[in-house]
Write an enzyme that holds these catalytic residues in place. Structure first.
Site, short mmCIF file in Angstrom:
data_model
loop_
_atom_site.label_atom_id
_atom_site.label_comp_id
_atom_site.label_asym_id
_atom_site.label_seq_id
_atom_site.Cartn_x
_atom_site.Cartn_y
_atom_site.Cartn_z
N ARG A 15 -17.43 -26.60 -8.75
CA ARG A 15 -17.55 -27.64 -7.72
C ARG A 15 -16.42 -28.67 -7.83
NH1 ARG A 15 -23.61 -29.13 -8.64
NH2 ARG A 15 -24.70 -27.28 -7.92
N ARG B 120 -18.09 -33.83 -3.76
CA ARG B 120 -18.48 -35.18 -3.36
C ARG B 120 -18.08 -36.27 -4.34
NH1 ARG B 120 -24.74 -34.28 -2.31
NH2 ARG B 120 -24.43 -33.02 -4.20
N ARG C 188 -14.80 -34.71 4.71
CA ARG C 188 -16.17 -34.33 5.08
C ARG C 188 -16.64 -35.15 6.28
NH1 ARG C 188 -20.59 -34.14 6.61
NH2 ARG C 188 -22.52 -33.50 5.58
N ASP D 240 -19.62 -21.88 0.59
CA ASP D 240 -21.00 -22.03 0.15
C ASP D 240 -21.56 -20.65 -0.15
OD1 ASP D 240 -24.17 -22.38 0.87
OD2 ASP D 240 -23.29 -24.23 0.11
N TYR E 214 -33.30 -18.04 -1.67
CA TYR E 214 -33.16 -18.93 -0.50
C TYR E 214 -33.65 -18.24 0.78
CZ TYR E 214 -30.36 -22.16 -3.30
OH TYR E 214 -29.93 -23.05 -4.24
#
Length: 352
Positions: free
Chosen positions: A28, A32, A41, A78, A155
């Site tokens: 990652r 963020r 973003r 992703d 998921y």
């Protein structure tokens, strides 16, 4: 895409070849915790637009390389792109993470799932890979990735994230044959997807089995490892005249590193719950190891970060085959300067 690779430490380490120091990258690493990422973003408007716009995906992929002395880039994307391309209706709800409008709950749902054509609904990923590879211009290798079939299935069946995995485990125990059909179809999709990433320019591959650690040992073998083995067997393992290394990472999977190494992969990700010396012993030095600083160590002081980096390097010990990384993804609220401290400590303290 033909530019000579200027820094191949990461690939050499995965092949367990001699390196002048331990290479380092971070799971990652485009994300963020970086203010420049947050700016792009916001420009994109939403997460999936950012992922599906190749120029923007390229921009955020390169941001950490411009800030830190990292030895690899990883595609910004992703793990849920495949289920989305299968028509499950991926969307992100604020504060709740990913959700699927059309979860997979029965045989009819499984049977209607397509194996996505990477040149169709996943074309944006391949365009991002080729764009990033071109813009890297040989600076460092580019890592492509996918979620594991088991992790994707959690998921797909749960309809999003889960704490107890009741629906997918309910399928596992009540109709294992149906779950196997879902996993097989997902594995075939992952193989196609990753091979397309290699064709587009990815120089290494990583398979994230984020939720393999929630399974019992027997069920891990049957419902997770079995399908990662299927993927490893089906992958393109050479491109541009070089080997394309494959790394498997099961979070909380330290007890299974030996059987993971049996798949024929080149490297294994190790989380922070296992000592690297024990991991080397368990795998008998058959594969490279990636890891494994606790991500929360980056909340510490610069001095403490250096201490923790040295502990990880010492735990691996002398020899080849170590890629320094966190034991999982970097946390959102980490001070970027602390990651810089970690990277420079690895570069300094690991000099051969």
């Amino acid at each position: 895409m033909t530019a000579a690779l200027q820094n191949d430490l990461y690939l050499r380490a995965l092949n367990r070849e001699e390196t002048s120091r331990t290479p380092v990258w971070v799971m990652r690493q485009a994300g963020r915790y970086l203010p420049e990422y947050l700016k792009v973003r916001k420009q994109a408007g939403d997460f999936m637009t950012l992922c599906s716009t190749p120029d923007l995906a390229c921009e955020v992929t390169l941001q950490p390389l411009d800030r830190f002395n990292l030895d690899a880039a990883i595609l910004f994307s992703d793990i849920l792109t495949i289920p989305d391309a299968m028509g499950l209706g991926l969307h992100f709800e604020t504060g709740e993470g990913p959700k699927f409008s059309n979860p997979v709950r029965n045989r009819a749902d499984v049977e209607k799932l397509p194996i996505p054509d990477p040149d169709d609904k996943l074309r944006y990923v391949m365009d991002a890979v080729s764009t990033i590879r071109r813009e890297l211009n040989g600076r460092v290798p580019l890592i492509g990735f996918s979620g594991s079939p088991w992790t994707l299935a959690t998921y797909m069946v749960e309809g999003g994230g889960s704490k107890d995995f009741s629906k997918v485990k309910g399928m596992l125990f009540s109709d294992p044959a149906l779950l196997h059909e879902l996993l097989d179809k997902t594995a075939k999709s992952v193989i196609s997807y990753l091979n397309a990433q290699v064709a587009a320019g990815a120089q290494s591959l990583m398979i994230f089995d984020t939720w393999g650690g929630v399974l019992s040992p027997a069920n891990y073998r049957e419902f997770s490892l079995r399908y990662m083995q299927q993927i490893v067997d089906g992958l393109t393992r050479e491109a541009d005249g070089r080997k394309v290394p494959v790394v498997l990472f099961t979070k909380n999977g330290g007890q299974w590193l030996d059987i993971m190494a049996d798949t024929g992969c080149d490297g294994l990700g190790v989380d922070w719950t296992m000592n690297l010396a024990d991991a080397r012993a368990k795998t008998a030095d058959r594969v490279a190891l990636q890891g494994n600083l606790d991500p929360s160590a980056l909340y510490g002081s610069p001095e403490s970060i250096r201490v923790e980096v040295k502990k990880v390097l010492d735990s691996y010990g002398p020899g080849t085959g170590h890629v320094f990384n966190l034991g999982h993804g970097i946390h959102q609220f980490v001070n970027p300067e602390h990651l810089g401290v970690m990277v420079e400590a690895v570069r300094e303290l690991s000099q051969r």
